[in-house]
Scaffold this motif. Sequence first.
Motif, short mmCIF file in Angstrom:
data_model
loop_
_atom_site.label_atom_id
_atom_site.label_comp_id
_atom_site.label_asym_id
_atom_site.label_seq_id
_atom_site.Cartn_x
_atom_site.Cartn_y
_atom_site.Cartn_z
N LEU A 1 0.86 -1.19 0.00
CA LEU A 1 0.00 0.00 0.00
C LEU A 1 0.89 1.23 0.00
O LEU A 1 1.85 1.30 0.74
CB LEU A 1 -0.91 0.01 1.23
CG LEU A 1 -1.84 -1.18 1.39
CD1 LEU A 1 -2.56 -1.12 2.73
CD2 LEU A 1 -2.85 -1.21 0.26
N VAL A 2 0.56 2.19 -0.84
CA VAL A 2 1.37 3.40 -0.99
C VAL A 2 0.49 4.62 -0.74
O VAL A 2 -0.58 4.74 -1.32
CB VAL A 2 1.98 3.48 -2.41
CG1 VAL A 2 2.76 4.77 -2.58
CG2 VAL A 2 2.86 2.27 -2.69
N VAL A 3 0.97 5.51 0.13
CA VAL A 3 0.31 6.80 0.34
C VAL A 3 1.29 7.85 -0.18
O VAL A 3 2.38 8.00 0.35
CB VAL A 3 0.00 7.05 1.83
CG1 VAL A 3 -0.59 8.44 2.02
CG2 VAL A 3 -0.94 5.98 2.37
N ALA A 4 0.90 8.56 -1.25
CA ALA A 4 1.74 9.59 -1.84
C ALA A 4 1.13 10.95 -1.54
O ALA A 4 -0.07 11.14 -1.67
CB ALA A 4 1.84 9.39 -3.35
N VAL A 5 1.97 11.88 -1.11
CA VAL A 5 1.51 13.23 -0.80
C VAL A 5 2.27 14.19 -1.71
O VAL A 5 3.49 14.29 -1.64
CB VAL A 5 1.75 13.60 0.68
CG1 VAL A 5 1.26 15.01 0.96
CG2 VAL A 5 1.06 12.60 1.60
N GLN A 6 1.53 14.89 -2.57
CA GLN A 6 2.13 15.86 -3.48
C GLN A 6 2.07 17.25 -2.85
O GLN A 6 1.13 17.56 -2.13
CB GLN A 6 1.40 15.86 -4.81
CG GLN A 6 2.03 16.78 -5.84
CD GLN A 6 1.29 16.79 -7.16
OE1 GLN A 6 0.10 16.54 -7.20
NE2 GLN A 6 2.00 17.08 -8.22
#
Length: 52
Positions: A9-14
Motif C-alpha cells: 500500500l502506498v500513500v503519496a503526498v504531493q
Amino acid sequence: MLAEGFPPLVVAVQNAQVPVAQLAEFLLARLPQLREFLGEQREFGFIFLRVE
C-alpha cells in the motif's frame, strides 16, 4: 510507522513542501480516508493526496 508485507500500500503526498504543522493538519483531516485505505484491502493500493 512502517508496515511490510502483502498487499503493498502506498500513500503519496504531493506538494508536501509545507511546514510540518500544516502537513500534520492536512493528514489528520484525512485520517478517516487513510484508515479506510489502510484497512482490510486485498489488492495493491495507491492513494494520492495533494496538499493545496
